[in-house]
Write a protein that holds these residues in place. Structure first.
Motif, PDB file in Angstrom:
ATOM      1  N   TRP A 176       0.799  -1.225   0.000  1.00  0.00           N
ATOM      2  CA  TRP A 176       0.000   0.000   0.000  1.00  0.00           C
ATOM      3  C   TRP A 176       0.831   1.275   0.000  1.00  0.00           C
ATOM      4  CZ3 TRP A 176      -5.435   0.534   2.383  1.00  0.00           C
ATOM      5  CH2 TRP A 176      -6.238  -0.523   1.937  1.00  0.00           C
ATOM      6  N   GLN A 177       1.971   1.279   0.684  1.00  0.00           N
ATOM      7  CA  GLN A 177       2.719   2.531   0.854  1.00  0.00           C
ATOM      8  C   GLN A 177       3.065   3.223  -0.463  1.00  0.00           C
ATOM      9  OE1 GLN A 177       3.503   4.428   3.755  1.00  0.00           O
ATOM     10  NE2 GLN A 177       3.809   5.799   2.025  1.00  0.00           N
ATOM     11  N   PRO A 178       3.580   2.522  -1.461  1.00  0.00           N
ATOM     12  CA  PRO A 178       3.924   3.219  -2.708  1.00  0.00           C
ATOM     13  C   PRO A 178       2.712   3.791  -3.437  1.00  0.00           C
ATOM     14  CG  PRO A 178       4.999   1.073  -2.584  1.00  0.00           C
ATOM     15  CD  PRO A 178       3.972   1.111  -1.505  1.00  0.00           C
ATOM     16  N   LEU A 179       1.505   3.336  -3.084  1.00  0.00           N
ATOM     17  CA  LEU A 179       0.299   3.777  -3.777  1.00  0.00           C
ATOM     18  C   LEU A 179      -0.311   5.021  -3.162  1.00  0.00           C
ATOM     19  CD1 LEU A 179      -1.418   0.284  -4.154  1.00  0.00           C
ATOM     20  CD2 LEU A 179      -0.046   1.485  -5.869  1.00  0.00           C
ATOM     21  N   GLY A 180       0.050   5.333  -1.928  1.00  0.00           N
ATOM     22  CA  GLY A 180      -0.590   6.415  -1.200  1.00  0.00           C
ATOM     23  C   GLY A 180      -0.012   7.783  -1.483  1.00  0.00           C
ATOM     24  N   GLU A 181      -0.722   8.800  -1.005  1.00  0.00           N
ATOM     25  CA  GLU A 181      -0.225  10.164  -1.082  1.00  0.00           C
ATOM     26  C   GLU A 181       1.004  10.292  -0.178  1.00  0.00           C
ATOM     27  OE1 GLU A 181      -1.548  12.620  -3.039  1.00  0.00           O
ATOM     28  OE2 GLU A 181      -2.796  11.041  -3.862  1.00  0.00           O
ATOM     29  N   PRO A 182       1.912  11.231  -0.486  1.00  0.00           N
ATOM     30  CA  PRO A 182       3.146  11.351   0.307  1.00  0.00           C
ATOM     31  C   PRO A 182       2.905  11.566   1.797  1.00  0.00           C
ATOM     32  CG  PRO A 182       3.321  12.599  -1.727  1.00  0.00           C
ATOM     33  CD  PRO A 182       1.896  12.140  -1.640  1.00  0.00           C
ATOM     34  N   HIS A 183       1.791  12.203   2.141  1.00  0.00           N
ATOM     35  CA  HIS A 183       1.586  12.497   3.567  1.00  0.00           C
ATOM     36  C   HIS A 183       0.976  11.320   4.326  1.00  0.00           C
ATOM     37  CE1 HIS A 183      -2.696  13.081   2.616  1.00  0.00           C
ATOM     38  NE2 HIS A 183      -2.922  13.049   3.908  1.00  0.00           N
ATOM     39  N   LEU A 184       0.656  10.230   3.631  1.00  0.00           N
ATOM     40  CA  LEU A 184       0.126   9.038   4.288  1.00  0.00           C
ATOM     41  C   LEU A 184       1.235   8.006   4.470  1.00  0.00           C
ATOM     42  CD1 LEU A 184      -3.352   8.320   2.617  1.00  0.00           C
ATOM     43  CD2 LEU A 184      -2.916   9.195   4.918  1.00  0.00           C
ATOM     44  N   LEU A 185       1.523   7.657   5.704  1.00  0.00           N
ATOM     45  CA  LEU A 185       2.560   6.687   6.023  1.00  0.00           C
ATOM     46  C   LEU A 185       1.876   5.416   6.525  1.00  0.00           C
ATOM     47  CD1 LEU A 185       4.874   9.163   8.003  1.00  0.00           C
ATOM     48  CD2 LEU A 185       4.904   8.642   5.550  1.00  0.00           C
ATOM     49  N   VAL A 186       1.793   4.411   5.655  1.00  0.00           N
ATOM     50  CA  VAL A 186       1.026   3.205   5.947  1.00  0.00           C
ATOM     51  C   VAL A 186       1.797   2.263   6.868  1.00  0.00           C
ATOM     52  CG1 VAL A 186      -0.089   1.178   4.945  1.00  0.00           C
ATOM     53  CG2 VAL A 186      -0.190   3.385   3.748  1.00  0.00           C
ATOM     54  N   ARG A 187       1.125   1.796   7.906  1.00  0.00           N
ATOM     55  CA  ARG A 187       1.725   0.832   8.837  1.00  0.00           C
ATOM     56  C   ARG A 187       0.686  -0.226   9.202  1.00  0.00           C
ATOM     57  NH1 ARG A 187       5.744   0.427  12.934  1.00  0.00           N
ATOM     58  NH2 ARG A 187       5.625  -1.732  13.637  1.00  0.00           N
ATOM     59  N   GLY A 188       0.941  -1.476   8.848  1.00  0.00           N
ATOM     60  CA  GLY A 188       0.045  -2.556   9.209  1.00  0.00           C
ATOM     61  C   GLY A 188       0.173  -2.915  10.674  1.00  0.00           C
ATOM     62  N   VAL A 189      -0.922  -3.365  11.258  1.00  0.00           N
ATOM     63  CA  VAL A 189      -0.946  -3.742  12.673  1.00  0.00           C
ATOM     64  C   VAL A 189      -1.334  -5.217  12.777  1.00  0.00           C
ATOM     65  CG1 VAL A 189      -1.922  -3.269  14.945  1.00  0.00           C
ATOM     66  CG2 VAL A 189      -1.644  -1.400  13.298  1.00  0.00           C
TER      67      VAL A 189
END
Length: 249
Positions: A27-40
């Motif tokens: 997901w991270q490469p697909l998101g906007e720069p200000h969204l930092l994806v972290r799975g839980v």
């Protein structure tokens, strides 16, 4: 004048039943720069597979909240003013909202919003286990029909056996939702994502989550079945980006 840039958002993503944070790895490469994806992950799974499993709804929420609190505090020390939000799909929706509420209580900083996808609120969920009398063959067939699990996993005896075990473990937790999560209330905004062809969580039932927040609620209706939101992550992340930084998504 150039607009003042706001701090980024740490987006904590909670997997559906039978899954781990691996579903969000791309997901991270697909998101906007200000969204930092972290799975839980839940204890005993994925990145936390060496830990003791959490027994029951409250223990699971507590353990997952501890993981988010530790990560959020560390990241806020590194990036002052870092904001945060949550995303949960299906089974992960209820746990994500409960964890968000607990993290808010501990840290004193509410999320920008909680995004709930493909799930009905606790009041509409059947109490008690649903899979106790379901055979392994039928459960695999149901899982395949839902379309959210790679065929390679379903075809591999070892991987499918692990999948079935995790599905039954999550069903035992889900059995507690109707009673234990019915009183869950938050004061931060929600985004509700529902797919028109979702036989498990149709839009008219998903919208019932609005009763769990005193803040504004945004409703997003999309085409597709139960896993539409996670199968089109670019669209989902764009919607989340727009909700956390309006005009930039």
């Amino acid at each position: 004048m150039q607009p003042v840039s706001r701090p980024p958002v740490r987006l904590y993503c909670f997997p559906h039943a039978g899954a781990t944070s691996l579903v969000y790895r791309g997901w991270q490469p697909l998101g906007e720069p200000h969204l930092l994806v972290r799975g839980v992950d839940a204890p005993g799974r994925g990145t936390r597979r060496r830990e003791r499993k959490a027994a029951g709804y409250h223990a699971l929420v507590r353990c997952m909240a501890e993981q988010v609190v530790a990560d959020l505090l560390a990241e806020r020390a590194r990036v002052p003013g870092l904001r945060w939000a949550t995303f949960g799909h299906s089974f992960g929706s209820t746990t994500s909202l409960a964890v968000a509420a607990e993290v808010t209580r501990q840290v004193g900083v509410a999320p920008e919003r909680a995004v709930l996808s493909g799930a009905i609120p606790p009041a509409l969920q059947r109490p008690g286990p649903l899979l106790d009398s379901v055979s392994e063959e039928e459960l695999l067939a149901r899982t395949a029909a839902d379309g959210g699990t790679p065929p390679a996993v379903l075809a591999d005896p070892t991987m499918s056996r692990i999948l079935l075990r995790m599905l039954r473990e999550d069903d035992a937790v889900r059995a507690e939702f109707a009673a234990e999560a019915s009183g869950l209330r938050v004061d931060f905004p929600l985004t509700l994502i529902a797919a028109r062809q979702d036989v498990h969580a149709p839009p008219e039932k998903v919208w019932g989550w609005a009763a769990h927040s005193t803040a504004p609620v945004r409703r997003i209706e999309i085409d597709g079945g139960h896993f539409a939101a996670v199968q089109r992550p670019k669209d989902t992340l764009t919607a989340i980006a727009d909700d956390t930084d309006p005009g930039k998504g």
